[in-house]
Design a protein around this motif. Structure first.
Motif, short mmCIF file in Angstrom:
data_model
loop_
_atom_site.label_atom_id
_atom_site.label_comp_id
_atom_site.label_asym_id
_atom_site.label_seq_id
_atom_site.Cartn_x
_atom_site.Cartn_y
_atom_site.Cartn_z
N LYS A 290 0.86 -1.07 0.09
CA LYS A 290 -0.05 0.07 0.02
C LYS A 290 0.93 1.29 0.21
CE LYS A 290 -4.12 -2.00 2.40
NZ LYS A 290 -3.54 -3.22 2.96
N ALA B 223 -4.07 0.64 -2.15
CA ALA B 223 -3.51 -0.72 -2.36
C ALA B 223 -3.50 -1.11 -3.95
CB ALA B 223 -4.69 -1.66 -1.55
N ASN C 110 -13.24 -0.96 0.24
CA ASN C 110 -12.66 -0.12 1.38
C ASN C 110 -11.71 0.97 0.97
OD1 ASN C 110 -13.95 -1.64 3.34
ND2 ASN C 110 -12.48 -3.34 3.34
N TRP D 136 -8.09 3.00 2.82
CA TRP D 136 -7.45 2.28 3.79
C TRP D 136 -6.63 3.62 4.57
CZ3 TRP D 136 -7.47 -2.47 4.62
CH2 TRP D 136 -8.01 -3.32 3.49
N GLY E 126 -1.60 2.14 6.73
CA GLY E 126 -2.48 1.66 5.84
C GLY E 126 -3.13 0.50 5.88
N ASP E 127 -3.24 -0.21 6.96
CA ASP E 127 -3.90 -1.30 7.44
C ASP E 127 -5.15 -1.36 8.21
OD1 ASP E 127 -3.08 -0.56 9.78
OD2 ASP E 127 -1.57 -2.04 10.46
N ALA F 181 -9.05 -0.63 7.62
CA ALA F 181 -10.04 -0.53 6.41
C ALA F 181 -11.23 0.44 6.59
CB ALA F 181 -10.74 -2.06 6.27
#
Length: 302
Positions: free
Chosen positions: A44, A79, A129, A131, A136-137, A139
């Motif tokens: 990402k 992503a 989603n 991010w 960036g993990d 959602a």
């Protein structure tokens, strides 16, 4: 050497002509992204930091302390999409009469495949989603309160008024950018059935003169037919309740971002394992994502 040069030249011509066709005849959805950037790698990527609203405060005394203000900051990420390709194989007889010139059937078909892929990734990004988080993990699902329910009807004047009011509560400036409503053929028919929309007494121009959909009430309208042909992996996001309810994207461009890993790359190769038939290979990789949840809406119709 001359043979290799000719082969390389044809490869370059094929790739360049497909790219040129994509520029001349791009897709629909991915072109609505207000921002875009090029990316590399498989992780990402950070797009931007969004900051919360700040307000000025009046000074009450002379030589007062500076009004320090803490600002909320929210990072948004994209992503990468999965690499996709297409590789039609033509036997020797077909290859001899196949051109890779601009406008040729093969170039147009491969460009159409790339355009469809990019639109499909944009559709997935709109409904999927967002991010955020440090890496960036985290959602960010679509904001349910930004969905205007169908009410058992299609596009109507009152529904557009309600949508406009909803969007304004999110502080979207209609004068700065017009939200874009994607309309299916059924919804286009409903729109053209609204007297105030088609009658020149209520606005400039008529959409019936040349078939173009004119802006109205601060909205732009973009016709699109979502199905397995135009959006192979994401068309079902446009429908719920067994296909009875249509979910029309309403895109505010500045809240929609496109990432490009590969617009297009092409190659022509001889396949010894296929009786020396010629393979025309093309690949692409992109993704789209919402960057501001208050600039993405859905209007449901039936």
């Amino acid at each position: 050497m001359a043979e290799n040069f000719a082969e390389t030249h044809r490869n370059v011509k094929f790739s360049n002509n497909v790219e040129a066709t994509l520029r001349q005849e791009p897709g629909v959805i991915y072109t609505l992204a207000g921002t875009s950037d090029n990316y590399t790698g498989n992780k990402k990527a950070r797009i931007t930091n969004r900051f919360g609203r700040v307000k000025m405060v009046e000074r009450t005394t002379r030589n007062a302390d500076t009004n320090n203000t803490d600002v909320d900051s929210l990072a948004r990420f994209i992503a990468p999409g999965k690499l996709a390709d297409v590789a039609p194989i033509l036997d020797e007889d077909d290859t001899e009469v196949t051109e890779v010139e601009l406008g040729s059937a093969l170039v147009n078909e491969v460009a159409s495949a790339a355009s469809t892929y990019h639109d499909d990734m944009a559709s997935r990004g709109f409904f999927g989603n967002g991010w955020t988080g440090e890496n960036g993990d985290i959602a960010v699902p679509f904001k349910s309160s930004n969905i205007l329910v169908h009410g058992g009807v299609g596009i109507t004047k009152n529904k557009l008024i309600a949508l406009r009011a909803l969007i304004k509560t999110r502080h979207v400036n209609f004068q700065r950018e017009k939200p874009i409503i994607m309309v299916t053929p059924d919804d286009e028919t409903a729109l053209l059935g609204i007297e105030e929309y088609v009658n020149t007494r209520y606005g400039e121009g008529t959409p019936l003169a040349d078939g173009e959909l004119k802006p109205w009430m601060g909205f732009r309208f973009m016709p699109f037919t979502p199905d397995a042909e135009s959006l192979p992996t994401s068309w079902q996001n446009w429908f719920t309740d067994g296909g009875i309810t249509r979910n029309l994207p309403v895109i505010v461009p500045s809240g929609f971002h496109r990432g490009i890993w590969r617009e297009f790359k092409g190659s022509i190769d001889e396949r010894a394992d296929k009786s020396h038939s010629t393979q025309f290979w093309g690949s692409a990789r992109s993704a789209c994502v919402r960057t501001d949840e208050d600039k993405a809406f859905i209007i449901q119709t039936r």
